[in-house]
Design an enzyme around this catalytic site. Structure first.
Site, PDB file in Angstrom:
ATOM      1  CG  ASP A  83      22.531   1.134 -45.411  1.00  0.00           C
ATOM      2  OD1 ASP A  83      22.047   1.735 -44.582  1.00  0.00           O
ATOM      3  OD2 ASP A  83      22.763  -0.047 -45.352  1.00  0.00           O
ATOM      4  CG  ASN A 108      23.249   9.915 -39.260  1.00  0.00           C
ATOM      5  OD1 ASN A 108      23.862  10.827 -38.796  1.00  0.00           O
ATOM      6  ND2 ASN A 108      23.954   8.790 -38.931  1.00  0.00           N
ATOM      7  NE  ARG A 136      28.476   9.167 -44.362  1.00  0.00           N
ATOM      8  CZ  ARG A 136      28.895   8.748 -43.437  1.00  0.00           C
ATOM      9  NH1 ARG A 136      30.159   9.204 -42.826  1.00  0.00           N
ATOM     10  NH2 ARG A 136      28.532   7.538 -43.011  1.00  0.00           N
TER      11      ARG A 136
END
Ligand code: ITT
Length: 195
Positions: free
Chosen positions: A69, A10, A178
Protein backbone atom coordinates in the site's frame (compact mmCIF):
# COMPACT_ATOMS: atom_id res chain seq x y z
CA UNK A 1 13.53 -19.56 -7.73
CA UNK A 2 11.44 -17.75 -5.13
CA UNK A 3 7.88 -17.32 -6.41
CA UNK A 4 5.38 -14.97 -4.81
CA UNK A 5 1.87 -13.84 -5.65
CA UNK A 6 1.68 -10.05 -5.74
CA UNK A 7 -1.71 -9.04 -4.32
CA UNK A 8 -2.43 -5.97 -6.42
CA UNK A 9 -4.73 -4.89 -9.22
CA UNK A 10 -2.41 -2.07 -10.24
CA UNK A 11 -0.44 -3.00 -13.39
CA UNK A 12 2.00 -0.11 -12.88
CA UNK A 13 3.03 -1.53 -9.52
CA UNK A 14 3.52 -4.97 -11.11
CA UNK A 15 5.75 -3.46 -13.82
CA UNK A 16 7.83 -1.49 -11.30
CA UNK A 17 8.29 -4.36 -8.87
CA UNK A 18 9.15 -6.85 -11.64
CA UNK A 19 11.81 -4.44 -12.89
CA UNK A 20 13.17 -3.98 -9.35
CA UNK A 21 13.54 -7.68 -8.52
CA UNK A 22 16.87 -9.43 -9.08
CA UNK A 23 17.27 -12.79 -10.78
CA UNK A 24 15.96 -15.72 -8.79
CA UNK A 25 12.70 -14.00 -7.88
CA UNK A 26 9.46 -14.14 -9.80
CA UNK A 27 6.07 -12.65 -9.13
CA UNK A 28 2.63 -13.66 -10.30
CA UNK A 29 0.05 -10.90 -10.50
CA UNK A 30 -3.50 -11.53 -9.31
CA UNK A 31 -4.65 -11.50 -12.92
CA UNK A 32 -2.03 -14.14 -13.86
CA UNK A 33 -3.11 -16.22 -10.85
CA UNK A 34 -6.71 -16.04 -12.15
CA UNK A 35 -7.85 -14.06 -9.11
CA UNK A 36 -10.26 -11.29 -10.00
CA UNK A 37 -10.99 -9.68 -6.71
CA UNK A 38 -11.21 -6.08 -5.60
CA UNK A 39 -9.56 -6.21 -2.20
CA UNK A 40 -10.91 -3.69 0.32
CA UNK A 41 -8.64 -1.02 1.79
CA UNK A 42 -10.78 0.23 4.69
CA UNK A 43 -8.08 1.09 7.21
CA UNK A 44 -6.51 4.34 8.44
CA UNK A 45 -2.89 3.35 7.82
CA UNK A 46 -0.85 2.01 4.90
CA UNK A 47 0.36 -0.78 7.18
CA UNK A 48 -3.17 -2.01 8.03
CA UNK A 49 -4.31 -1.86 4.39
CA UNK A 50 -1.21 -3.74 3.21
CA UNK A 51 -1.85 -6.42 5.83
CA UNK A 52 -5.50 -6.67 4.76
CA UNK A 53 -4.58 -7.19 1.09
CA UNK A 54 -1.90 -9.84 1.71
CA UNK A 55 -4.07 -11.65 4.27
CA UNK A 56 -7.08 -11.85 1.91
CA UNK A 57 -4.91 -13.38 -0.81
CA UNK A 58 -3.04 -15.69 1.57
CA UNK A 59 -6.32 -17.02 2.94
CA UNK A 60 -7.60 -17.58 -0.58
CA UNK A 61 -4.49 -19.30 -1.95
CA UNK A 62 -2.41 -20.43 1.08
CA UNK A 63 0.61 -19.47 -1.04
CA UNK A 64 3.47 -17.12 -0.22
CA UNK A 65 2.39 -13.64 -1.24
CA UNK A 66 2.85 -9.95 -0.66
CA UNK A 67 0.96 -6.73 -1.14
CA UNK A 68 1.92 -3.11 -0.95
CA UNK A 69 0.00 0.00 0.00
CA UNK A 70 1.44 3.36 -0.89
CA UNK A 71 0.59 7.00 -0.56
CA UNK A 72 1.80 10.53 -1.05
CA UNK A 73 2.13 12.49 2.20
CA UNK A 74 2.42 16.30 2.18
CA UNK A 75 3.67 18.35 5.11
CA UNK A 76 1.31 21.30 4.73
CA UNK A 77 -1.80 19.09 4.45
CA UNK A 78 -0.85 17.12 7.60
CA UNK A 79 0.05 13.98 5.67
CA UNK A 80 -2.83 14.06 3.13
CA UNK A 81 -3.64 12.52 0.72
CA UNK A 82 -1.71 9.71 2.49
CA UNK A 83 -3.67 6.53 2.87
CA UNK A 84 -6.43 8.06 0.69
CA UNK A 85 -4.09 8.76 -2.25
CA UNK A 86 -5.89 6.45 -4.68
CA UNK A 87 -9.29 7.97 -3.97
CA UNK A 88 -8.44 11.54 -3.00
CA UNK A 89 -10.89 13.23 -5.40
CA UNK A 90 -14.54 12.18 -5.57
CA UNK A 91 -13.84 8.86 -3.84
CA UNK A 92 -12.88 7.51 -7.28
CA UNK A 93 -9.44 6.25 -8.30
CA UNK A 94 -8.82 8.87 -11.01
CA UNK A 95 -5.19 9.91 -11.40
CA UNK A 96 -5.81 13.29 -13.09
CA UNK A 97 -8.53 14.49 -10.73
CA UNK A 98 -6.51 13.36 -7.68
CA UNK A 99 -3.53 15.35 -8.93
CA UNK A 100 -5.65 18.43 -9.70
CA UNK A 101 -7.18 18.35 -6.24
CA UNK A 102 -3.71 18.20 -4.69
CA UNK A 103 -2.47 21.13 -6.80
CA UNK A 104 -5.55 23.18 -5.88
CA UNK A 105 -5.06 22.53 -2.16
CA UNK A 106 -1.37 23.47 -2.40
CA UNK A 107 -2.04 26.60 -4.45
CA UNK A 108 -0.26 29.57 -2.84
CA UNK A 109 1.38 27.41 -0.16
CA UNK A 110 5.09 27.94 0.27
CA UNK A 111 5.86 24.55 1.79
CA UNK A 112 5.47 21.97 -1.00
CA UNK A 113 7.45 19.23 0.73
CA UNK A 114 6.06 15.73 0.28
CA UNK A 115 7.08 12.13 0.45
CA UNK A 116 5.96 8.89 -1.12
CA UNK A 117 5.75 6.02 1.30
CA UNK A 118 5.30 2.32 0.46
CA UNK A 119 4.59 -0.43 2.94
CA UNK A 120 5.00 -4.02 1.75
CA UNK A 121 3.28 -6.81 3.66
CA UNK A 122 4.86 -10.19 2.97
CA UNK A 123 3.25 -13.42 4.12
CA UNK A 124 5.71 -16.27 3.91
CA UNK A 125 4.98 -19.68 5.38
CA UNK A 126 1.98 -18.07 7.06
CA UNK A 127 4.00 -15.41 8.88
CA UNK A 128 3.83 -11.67 8.14
CA UNK A 129 6.72 -9.20 7.75
CA UNK A 130 6.43 -5.48 6.89
CA UNK A 131 8.94 -3.42 4.87
CA UNK A 132 8.88 0.34 4.33
CA UNK A 133 10.32 2.55 1.59
CA UNK A 134 10.29 6.37 1.62
CA UNK A 135 11.14 8.90 -1.08
CA UNK A 136 11.31 12.57 -0.01
CA UNK A 137 10.59 15.36 -2.50
CA UNK A 138 8.45 18.33 -3.43
CA UNK A 139 5.25 18.93 -5.38
CA UNK A 140 5.77 20.74 -8.70
CA UNK A 141 3.59 23.77 -9.49
CA UNK A 142 2.00 21.94 -12.43
CA UNK A 143 2.08 18.44 -14.00
CA UNK A 144 5.22 17.75 -16.05
CA UNK A 145 5.81 14.61 -18.12
CA UNK A 146 3.54 11.74 -19.01
CA UNK A 147 5.52 8.79 -17.65
CA UNK A 148 4.60 6.61 -14.69
CA UNK A 149 1.22 6.79 -12.98
CA UNK A 150 -0.72 8.49 -10.20
CA UNK A 151 1.00 11.60 -8.84
CA UNK A 152 4.24 11.00 -10.82
CA UNK A 153 3.82 14.12 -13.05
CA UNK A 154 3.84 16.43 -9.99
CA UNK A 155 6.42 14.74 -7.74
CA UNK A 156 10.06 15.88 -7.87
CA UNK A 157 12.28 13.62 -5.76
CA UNK A 158 15.06 15.29 -3.74
CA UNK A 159 18.29 15.13 -5.75
CA UNK A 160 16.60 15.61 -9.14
CA UNK A 161 15.10 18.51 -11.05
CA UNK A 162 12.69 16.29 -12.99
CA UNK A 163 9.31 14.93 -11.92
CA UNK A 164 8.85 11.15 -11.84
CA UNK A 165 6.58 11.74 -14.85
CA UNK A 166 9.57 13.05 -16.83
CA UNK A 167 11.74 10.03 -15.97
CA UNK A 168 12.13 6.63 -17.54
CA UNK A 169 11.29 3.74 -15.25
CA UNK A 170 15.03 3.10 -14.77
CA UNK A 171 15.53 6.72 -13.65
CA UNK A 172 12.53 6.57 -11.28
CA UNK A 173 13.96 3.42 -9.69
CA UNK A 174 17.04 5.38 -8.52
CA UNK A 175 14.79 7.32 -6.13
CA UNK A 176 11.67 5.19 -5.79
CA UNK A 177 9.98 4.48 -2.46
CA UNK A 178 8.73 1.22 -3.95
CA UNK A 179 12.20 0.12 -5.02
CA UNK A 180 13.55 0.86 -1.51
CA UNK A 181 10.86 -1.30 0.08
CA UNK A 182 11.49 -4.07 -2.48
CA UNK A 183 15.22 -4.02 -1.68
CA UNK A 184 14.41 -4.71 1.98
CA UNK A 185 12.02 -7.49 0.94
CA UNK A 186 14.74 -9.09 -1.18
CA UNK A 187 17.33 -8.90 1.63
CA UNK A 188 14.85 -10.62 3.95
CA UNK A 189 13.92 -13.35 1.45
CA UNK A 190 17.61 -14.02 0.71
CA UNK A 191 18.31 -14.32 4.43
CA UNK A 192 15.54 -16.94 4.68
CA UNK A 193 16.98 -18.86 1.74
CA UNK A 194 20.44 -18.85 3.39
CA UNK A 195 19.16 -20.31 6.67
P1 ITT B 1 -3.70 -2.01 -5.21
O1 ITT B 1 -4.38 -1.62 -3.94
O2 ITT B 1 -4.50 -2.97 -6.05
O3 ITT B 1 -2.29 -2.49 -5.00
P2 ITT B 1 -3.96 0.82 -5.85
O4 ITT B 1 -3.68 1.64 -7.07
O5 ITT B 1 -5.34 0.89 -5.25
O6 ITT B 1 -3.54 -0.70 -6.14
P3 ITT B 1 -2.90 1.95 -3.38
O7 ITT B 1 -4.15 1.69 -2.67
O8 ITT B 1 -1.60 1.59 -2.73
O9 ITT B 1 -2.87 1.22 -4.80
O10 ITT B 1 -2.92 3.47 -3.79
C1 ITT B 1 -1.78 4.11 -4.05
C2 ITT B 1 -2.06 5.39 -4.79
O11 ITT B 1 -1.00 6.28 -4.45
C3 ITT B 1 -2.01 5.18 -6.29
O12 ITT B 1 -3.29 5.00 -6.84
C4 ITT B 1 -1.37 6.48 -6.77
O13 ITT B 1 -2.35 7.48 -6.90
C5 ITT B 1 -0.45 6.84 -5.59
N1 ITT B 1 0.90 6.30 -5.80
C6 ITT B 1 1.49 5.26 -5.14
N2 ITT B 1 2.73 5.04 -5.60
C7 ITT B 1 2.93 5.92 -6.57
C8 ITT B 1 3.99 6.18 -7.45
O14 ITT B 1 5.10 5.45 -7.44
N3 ITT B 1 3.85 7.18 -8.31
C9 ITT B 1 2.74 7.91 -8.36
N4 ITT B 1 1.67 7.73 -7.59
C10 ITT B 1 1.76 6.74 -6.70
Amino acid sequence: MIELIFATNNDNKVREIRQALPEGFSIISLQEAGIFKDIPEPHATLEANATEKSTVIYELTRKNCFSEDSGLETVVLDGAPGVRSARFADGEPQYASNTNKLLTLLNGKENRKARFRTVISLIIKGKEELFEGICEGTIAPEPMGTGGFGYDPVFIPDGSNKTFGQMTLEEKQEFSHRKKAVKKLVVYLKSLADR
